[in-house]
Scaffold this motif. Structure first.
Motif, mmCIF file in Angstrom:
data_model
loop_
_atom_site.group_PDB
_atom_site.id
_atom_site.type_symbol
_atom_site.label_atom_id
_atom_site.label_comp_id
_atom_site.label_asym_id
_atom_site.label_seq_id
_atom_site.Cartn_x
_atom_site.Cartn_y
_atom_site.Cartn_z
ATOM 1 N N ASP A 89 -21.731 -40.655 28.271
ATOM 2 C CA ASP A 89 -21.145 -41.273 29.466
ATOM 3 C C ASP A 89 -20.477 -42.608 29.181
ATOM 4 N N SER A 90 -20.842 -43.240 28.067
ATOM 5 C CA SER A 90 -20.342 -44.582 27.805
ATOM 6 C C SER A 90 -20.205 -44.859 26.314
ATOM 7 N N PHE A 140 -11.171 -55.511 24.227
ATOM 8 C CA PHE A 140 -10.742 -54.134 24.027
ATOM 9 C C PHE A 140 -10.515 -53.530 25.404
ATOM 10 N N PRO A 141 -9.291 -53.014 25.691
ATOM 11 C CA PRO A 141 -8.993 -52.520 27.042
ATOM 12 C C PRO A 141 -9.828 -51.288 27.403
ATOM 13 N N ALA A 142 -10.684 -51.443 28.368
ATOM 14 C CA ALA A 142 -11.561 -50.350 28.802
ATOM 15 C C ALA A 142 -10.769 -49.290 29.556
ATOM 16 N N VAL A 143 -11.243 -48.057 29.424
ATOM 17 C CA VAL A 143 -10.645 -46.926 30.128
ATOM 18 C C VAL A 143 -11.773 -46.085 30.709
ATOM 19 N N ILE A 144 -11.657 -45.797 31.991
ATOM 20 C CA ILE A 144 -12.614 -44.894 32.639
ATOM 21 C C ILE A 144 -11.855 -43.628 33.007
ATOM 22 N N THR A 145 -12.355 -42.506 32.540
ATOM 23 C CA THR A 145 -11.779 -41.221 32.930
ATOM 24 C C THR A 145 -12.835 -40.426 33.676
ATOM 25 N N SER A 146 -12.364 -39.547 34.553
ATOM 26 C CA SER A 146 -13.273 -38.704 35.315
ATOM 27 C C SER A 146 -12.648 -37.319 35.447
ATOM 28 N N VAL A 147 -13.468 -36.303 35.272
ATOM 29 C CA VAL A 147 -13.012 -34.918 35.319
ATOM 30 C C VAL A 147 -14.011 -34.107 36.125
ATOM 31 N N LYS A 148 -13.493 -33.182 36.918
ATOM 32 C CA LYS A 148 -14.364 -32.253 37.635
ATOM 33 C C LYS A 148 -14.096 -30.848 37.112
ATOM 34 N N LEU A 149 -15.125 -30.251 36.521
ATOM 35 C CA LEU A 149 -15.049 -28.893 35.993
ATOM 36 C C LEU A 149 -16.222 -28.075 36.511
ATOM 37 N N CYS A 185 -14.935 -48.252 25.961
ATOM 38 C CA CYS A 185 -14.506 -49.600 25.588
ATOM 39 C C CYS A 185 -14.767 -49.811 24.096
ATOM 40 N N LEU A 186 -14.507 -48.756 23.322
ATOM 41 C CA LEU A 186 -14.743 -48.836 21.880
ATOM 42 C C LEU A 186 -13.599 -48.186 21.118
ATOM 43 N N HIS A 187 -13.141 -48.871 20.106
ATOM 44 C CA HIS A 187 -12.139 -48.284 19.229
ATOM 45 C C HIS A 187 -12.748 -47.104 18.460
ATOM 46 N N GLU A 188 -14.047 -47.132 18.239
ATOM 47 C CA GLU A 188 -14.736 -46.089 17.481
ATOM 48 C C GLU A 188 -15.160 -44.892 18.339
ATOM 49 N N ALA A 189 -14.694 -44.806 19.573
ATOM 50 C CA ALA A 189 -15.018 -43.652 20.424
ATOM 51 C C ALA A 189 -14.479 -42.379 19.760
ATOM 52 N N PRO A 190 -14.999 -41.222 20.133
ATOM 53 C CA PRO A 190 -14.526 -39.972 19.535
ATOM 54 C C PRO A 190 -13.005 -39.811 19.663
ATOM 55 N N GLU A 191 -12.393 -39.325 18.594
ATOM 56 C CA GLU A 191 -10.934 -39.133 18.579
ATOM 57 C C GLU A 191 -10.487 -38.196 19.704
ATOM 58 N N GLU A 192 -11.301 -37.185 19.999
ATOM 59 C CA GLU A 192 -10.957 -36.240 21.063
ATOM 60 C C GLU A 192 -10.844 -36.952 22.406
ATOM 61 N N GLN A 252 -7.509 -39.374 26.672
ATOM 62 C CA GLN A 252 -7.092 -40.539 27.451
ATOM 63 C C GLN A 252 -5.593 -40.784 27.280
ATOM 64 N N LYS A 253 -5.107 -40.648 26.067
ATOM 65 C CA LYS A 253 -3.680 -40.841 25.802
ATOM 66 C C LYS A 253 -2.861 -39.788 26.544
ATOM 67 N N LYS A 254 -3.351 -38.553 26.544
ATOM 68 C CA LYS A 254 -2.657 -37.467 27.248
ATOM 69 C C LYS A 254 -2.582 -37.764 28.754
ATOM 70 N N LEU A 255 -3.693 -38.222 29.334
ATOM 71 C CA LEU A 255 -3.694 -38.579 30.752
ATOM 72 C C LEU A 255 -2.740 -39.750 31.018
ATOM 73 N N ASP A 256 -2.786 -40.750 30.143
ATOM 74 C CA ASP A 256 -1.908 -41.906 30.286
ATOM 75 C C ASP A 256 -0.441 -41.469 30.257
ATOM 76 N N GLU A 257 -0.082 -40.638 29.291
ATOM 77 C CA GLU A 257 1.297 -40.158 29.186
ATOM 78 C C GLU A 257 1.678 -39.280 30.369
ATOM 79 N N PHE A 258 0.728 -38.515 30.887
ATOM 80 C CA PHE A 258 0.979 -37.668 32.051
ATOM 81 C C PHE A 258 1.367 -38.519 33.258
ATOM 82 N N PHE A 259 0.581 -39.555 33.530
ATOM 83 C CA PHE A 259 0.806 -40.373 34.725
ATOM 84 C C PHE A 259 1.928 -41.401 34.577
#
Length: 165
Positions: free
Chosen positions: A101-102, A111-120, A130-137, A142-149
């Motif tokens: 979750d975090s 480090f610019p924080a990003v919160i994403t939320s998905v309903k499946l 808020c980590l550069h070391e977060a999973p690449e996936e 997040q990048k895909k969502l950013d580019e989408f919007f």
């Protein structure tokens, strides 16, 4: 006396009907339960895009540009269900629902924080990153969502302008 009573009832029906129509025209976006995806990008000490964007299962989307983004203010747009499905399928592919979750380090102040939320499948998952070391996936999603919007070809309709700081 009977005609006065009928007149009063008709008057009340007209008044309440018109109020209901007015409320409907100014109603908020679809129910939060129909929120399919969202992204909230926080500011940093530099020039990081600062915005919140949401897309509902109906295709209705909101973009609230706060700072350092092309669209400043509150905007709305409509997307087709195929576009939403592609994003949800990407969340499934990366196993978004199984991620932590975090991803946070209290020692990182800029480090610019990003919160994403998905309903499946009827369940909502929100991830704070808020980590550069977060999973690449996750970072890729997040990048895909950013580019989408923030895609230049989206026909956003301004609802409320925000003044530049």
């Amino acid at each position: 006396m009977k005609s006065v009573t009928v007149f009063i009832w008709l008057f009340l029906i007209i008044v309440f009907s018109s109020c209901k129509t007015k409320d409907k025209a100014q109603s908020p976006p679809p129910d939060a339960d129909s929120l399919a995806l969202s992204i909230y990008k926080f500011p940093c000490f530099g020039r990081c895009p600062y915005y919140e964007a949401k897309i509902y299962t109906s295709g209705y989307a909101l973009f609230d540009g706060k700072r350092d983004t092309k669209n400043l203010g509150l905007f709305e747009a409509t997307f087709n269900k195929k576009e939403i499905e592609e994003l949800l399928n990407e969340a499934k592919r990366i196993e978004y629902m199984n991620m932590s979750d975090s991803f946070y380090n209290p020692g990182l102040a800029d480090f610019p924080a990003v919160i994403t939320s998905v309903k499946l499948n009827g369940k909502r998952k929100t991830i704070y990153n808020c980590l550069h070391e977060a999973p690449e996936e996750l970072k890729s999603f997040q990048k895909k969502l950013d580019e989408f919007f923030t895609n230049e070809n989206i026909n956003w309709h301004l609802l409320k302008a925000r003044q530049k700081n």
